[in-house]
Design a protein around this motif. Structure first.
Motif, PDB file in Angstrom:
ATOM      1  N   ALA A 187       0.827  -1.206   0.000  1.00 10.32           N
ATOM      2  CA  ALA A 187       0.000   0.000   0.000  1.00 10.32           C
ATOM      3  C   ALA A 187       0.860   1.255   0.000  1.00 10.32           C
ATOM      4  CB  ALA A 187      -0.933  -0.010   1.211  1.00 10.32           C
ATOM      5  N   LEU A 188       1.939   1.250   0.781  1.00  9.92           N
ATOM      6  CA  LEU A 188       2.844   2.405   0.816  1.00  9.92           C
ATOM      7  C   LEU A 188       3.491   2.641  -0.545  1.00  9.92           C
ATOM      8  CD1 LEU A 188       4.610   2.008   4.289  1.00  9.92           C
ATOM      9  CD2 LEU A 188       3.035   3.826   3.589  1.00  9.92           C
ATOM     10  N   ALA A 189       3.919   1.570  -1.191  1.00  9.65           N
ATOM     11  CA  ALA A 189       4.551   1.709  -2.502  1.00  9.65           C
ATOM     12  C   ALA A 189       3.580   2.301  -3.522  1.00  9.65           C
ATOM     13  CB  ALA A 189       5.058   0.350  -2.978  1.00  9.65           C
ATOM     14  N   VAL A 190       2.322   1.860  -3.478  1.00  9.67           N
ATOM     15  CA  VAL A 190       1.318   2.391  -4.401  1.00  9.67           C
ATOM     16  C   VAL A 190       1.052   3.868  -4.108  1.00  9.67           C
ATOM     17  CG1 VAL A 190      -1.107   2.250  -5.107  1.00  9.67           C
ATOM     18  CG2 VAL A 190       0.239   0.161  -4.812  1.00  9.67           C
ATOM     19  N   LEU A 191       0.928   4.223  -2.828  1.00  8.18           N
ATOM     20  CA  LEU A 191       0.641   5.604  -2.452  1.00  8.18           C
ATOM     21  C   LEU A 191       1.768   6.554  -2.855  1.00  8.18           C
ATOM     22  CD1 LEU A 191      -0.964   5.033   1.065  1.00  8.18           C
ATOM     23  CD2 LEU A 191      -2.110   5.938  -0.958  1.00  8.18           C
ATOM     24  N   VAL A 192       2.996   6.079  -2.794  1.00 11.37           N
ATOM     25  CA  VAL A 192       4.137   6.920  -3.155  1.00 11.37           C
ATOM     26  C   VAL A 192       4.229   7.119  -4.667  1.00 11.37           C
ATOM     27  CG1 VAL A 192       6.674   7.020  -3.205  1.00 11.37           C
ATOM     28  CG2 VAL A 192       5.486   6.400  -1.094  1.00 11.37           C
ATOM     29  N   SER A 193       3.970   6.056  -5.435  1.00 14.99           N
ATOM     30  CA  SER A 193       4.180   6.128  -6.885  1.00 14.99           C
ATOM     31  C   SER A 193       2.949   6.586  -7.663  1.00 14.99           C
ATOM     32  CB  SER A 193       4.616   4.752  -7.410  1.00 14.99           C
ATOM     33  OG  SER A 193       3.671   3.750  -7.051  1.00 14.99           O
ATOM     34  N   ALA A 194       1.742   6.345  -7.143  1.00 20.36           N
ATOM     35  CA  ALA A 194       0.517   6.646  -7.899  1.00 20.36           C
ATOM     36  C   ALA A 194       0.386   8.109  -8.297  1.00 20.36           C
ATOM     37  CB  ALA A 194      -0.705   6.193  -7.104  1.00 20.36           C
ATOM     38  N   PRO A 195       0.684   9.082  -7.424  1.00 20.20           N
ATOM     39  CA  PRO A 195       0.503  10.483  -7.829  1.00 20.20           C
ATOM     40  C   PRO A 195       1.319  10.876  -9.063  1.00 20.20           C
ATOM     41  CG  PRO A 195       0.725  10.333  -5.450  1.00 20.20           C
ATOM     42  CD  PRO A 195       1.051   8.981  -5.996  1.00 20.20           C
ATOM     43  N   PHE A 196       2.410  10.175  -9.338  1.00 18.37           N
ATOM     44  CA  PHE A 196       3.250  10.505 -10.488  1.00 18.37           C
ATOM     45  C   PHE A 196       2.762   9.834 -11.774  1.00 18.37           C
ATOM     46  CE2 PHE A 196       5.950  10.744  -6.694  1.00 18.37           C
ATOM     47  CZ  PHE A 196       6.430  12.043  -6.801  1.00 18.37           C
ATOM     48  N   LEU A 197       1.933   8.800 -11.641  1.00 20.73           N
ATOM     49  CA  LEU A 197       1.523   8.026 -12.811  1.00 20.73           C
ATOM     50  C   LEU A 197       0.054   8.193 -13.184  1.00 20.73           C
ATOM     51  CD1 LEU A 197       3.381   4.662 -12.043  1.00 20.73           C
ATOM     52  CD2 LEU A 197       4.003   6.367 -13.759  1.00 20.73           C
ATOM     53  N   ILE A 198      -0.782   8.491 -12.191  1.00 17.96           N
ATOM     54  CA  ILE A 198      -2.221   8.532 -12.425  1.00 17.96           C
ATOM     55  C   ILE A 198      -2.687   9.973 -12.524  1.00 17.96           C
ATOM     56  CG2 ILE A 198      -4.486   7.876 -11.554  1.00 17.96           C
ATOM     57  CD1 ILE A 198      -3.186   5.625 -10.021  1.00 17.96           C
ATOM     58  N   ARG A 199      -3.374  10.290 -13.607  1.00 15.87           N
ATOM     59  CA  ARG A 199      -3.990  11.599 -13.763  1.00 15.87           C
ATOM     60  C   ARG A 199      -5.413  11.542 -13.216  1.00 15.87           C
ATOM     61  NH1 ARG A 199      -1.911  11.145 -19.291  1.00 15.87           N
ATOM     62  NH2 ARG A 199       0.074  12.275 -19.450  1.00 15.87           N
ATOM     63  N   GLU A 200      -5.831  12.618 -12.588  1.00 16.72           N
ATOM     64  CA  GLU A 200      -7.192  12.660 -12.067  1.00 16.72           C
ATOM     65  C   GLU A 200      -8.184  12.709 -13.222  1.00 16.72           C
ATOM     66  OE1 GLU A 200      -9.427  11.697 -10.224  1.00 16.72           O
ATOM     67  OE2 GLU A 200      -8.852  12.791  -8.415  1.00 16.72           O
ATOM     68  N   SER A 201      -9.320  12.057 -13.027  1.00 16.89           N
ATOM     69  CA  SER A 201     -10.394  12.109 -14.027  1.00 16.89           C
ATOM     70  C   SER A 201     -11.715  12.243 -13.296  1.00 16.89           C
ATOM     71  CB  SER A 201     -10.387  10.840 -14.889  1.00 16.89           C
ATOM     72  OG  SER A 201     -10.641   9.702 -14.109  1.00 16.89           O
TER      73      SER A 201
END
Length: 474
Positions: A187-201
């Motif tokens: 969960a920590l790894a996803v939370l750290v990396s997601a903001p850089f890869l996922i655009r809000e929609s």
């Protein structure tokens, strides 16, 4: 020709970009972890009960608490993701999942553990539809989306079947607590990396949330899932099970009536009338109901008939997991060549044939090769059907309704998983009761009878898929 017949290649590029690959890895990793959580505690339940002082009667609540919140709130959170932002809900759900897993791993009382399981279920209800909506909107409808959904389906199914193996290993080698704590670093790894890869929609103008619709569908699904769970524990004649199922049915009918009159409905009735949505989700219900309940039946066979340990049983199901991975990887090509309708029919037909072969199983370990071969082939067929279901149920809808579509599909998945075991355990118990005192009657008789019923349900799915309407409102 509609989405039900054949997915036409999109004019977009056929190769994933580097960013799309990274995004796919991130979302698939999150979905795999959520799938593992459905089954990772199954082997550890007796150990948890002894460690925290659960009574035997209350032990099943460790599973029920998770299933209730995961299935009951999925449709609501799928629509919330559309209205308020999929990335926002995805990240919030992952944060809740990491925190609740930490609390569960450190729990010292039954009440704390159950609260953690409820929170894990809520996190699953948020992350699963939001993650799937992010995936479907990141890839254009056509070969790329089919490939992404195939990999997603393969990893989710593999996660469900491998959860028992992982749970057994962690419990035997370390502690049952690690069945919870293993989620925290992921969960920590996803939370750290997601903001850089996922655009809000999310939509430019935020609509009001349909509160009456949200209440009726959420409480209705909670009542339905609780009724199914109680039926699995106490039989279909249980007053609690019948009352809960009746309440769930009444509220879901009321939900339809509310949505037909709502200014901003949670689920527009026009979507519920789409052939792709209705028939696709019906196929998905059959796919998940039959395969997860078959795992239950084969667990009885391996442990009660062949005498395998829980860990050895989990390892034996690794072959089924391998079959689902193969099915998920090849499903996109199958759908691209045959179309969704023919892929559903083919997948169900292969699964039905493989399941029917399991009826021949005997009471000694020389039958293990048949078990391994049939579960592998059945896993391939089931995953082709699941991927075709996901493409059908989410295809042809605008990006603004993908959270709703994936929420419906996820709800179908979780209700199917919940329904399967009570239905098949009823068949098993009926055979055992009918043959009590009959010379030569064994658990094997009950398991093979229920397996034949399972195969018949899969075959019915193939027939229904073949009868899908070819035309309907888009």
């Amino acid at each position: 020709m509609t989405t039900l017949d054949r997915v036409r290649p999109a004019p977009a590029r056929e190769r994933m970009t580097g960013r799309q690959r990274l995004l796919l890895v991130l979302l698939l990793g999150a979905q795999f972890m959520l799938a593992v959580d459905f089954s990772i505690l199954g082997v550890a339940l007796p150990v948890i009960g002894r460690g925290l002082g659960f009574s035997l009667a209350n032990l099943q609540w460790i599973v029920t608490a998770f299933a209730l919140s995961a299935a009951g709130f999925t449709l609501l959170f799928g629509r919330v993701a559309d209205l308020f932002g999929r990335r926002r809900l995805f990240l919030a759900g992952m944060a809740v999942l990491g925190l609740s897993s930490l609390v569960g791993g450190l729990a010292t009382t039954p009440s704390v553990l159950l609260a953690a399981r409820v929170a894990q279920g809520l996190a699953t209800a948020a992350v699963t539809p939001a993650g799937l909506a992010l995936l479907t909107t990141a890839f254009p409808e056509g070969p790329l989306r089919s490939r992404a959904l195939g990999l997603n389906g393969a990893l989710m199914s593999a996660g469900f079947t491998s959860g028992a193996v992982l749970g057994g290993l962690l419990t035997d080698l370390l502690s049952w607590r690690w069945a919870f704590l293993v989620n925290v670093p992921v969960a920590l790894a996803v939370l750290v990396s997601a903001p850089f890869l996922i655009r809000e929609s999310r939509p430019a103008e935020r609509a009001r949330l349909d509160v009456p619709g949200a209440f009726t569908v959420t409480v209705g699904l909670l009542a339905l899932v609780y009724g199914l769970t109680d039926a699995g524990e106490h039989g279909w004649a249980s007053p609690v099970a019948l009352g809960s199922l009746a309440l769930g049915a009444v509220l879901l009918v009321a939900f339809w009536a509310v949505e037909a009159r709502a200014a901003t409905p949670l689920v527009p009735v026009r979507i519920l009338r789409r052939p792709t949505v209705v028939w696709g989700n019906l196929a998905g219900l059959i796919a998940f109901l039959t395969e997860t309940s078959l795992v239950f039946l084969m667990t009885l066979y391996l442990q009660k008939v062949l005498g395998y340990s829980a860990l050895a049983t989990g390892l034996a199901f690794g072959v089924l997991g391998a079959g689902t991975v193969v099915g998920g990887v090849t499903a996109a090509r199958v759908v691209g060549r045959l179309g969704t309708r023919a892929s559903l029919v083919t997948g169900f037909a292969v699964q039905a044939a493989a399941t029917l072969a399991l009826v021949a199983l005997g009471d000694d370990r020389s039958w293990l090769p048949l078990f391994l071969a049939a579960t592998f082939v059945g896993g391939v067929g089931n995953m082709v059907a699941i991927v075709a279901f996901m493409i059908t149920a989410t295809g042809g809808l605008p990006d603004g309704e993908q959270g709703l579509a994936t929420g419906l599909a996820t709800m179908t998945q979780q209700v199917g998983i919940t329904m399967g075991i009570p239905v098949m355990s009823t068949v098993v118990n009926a055979v055992v009761t009918a043959r009590t005192g009959v010379p030569g009657a064994t658990v094997l008789d009950a398991v093979t009878t229920a397996t034949a019923v399972n195969a018949a349900v899969v075959l019915a799915g193939a027939v229904l898929a073949a009868l899908f309407p070819r035309r309907g409102r888009a």
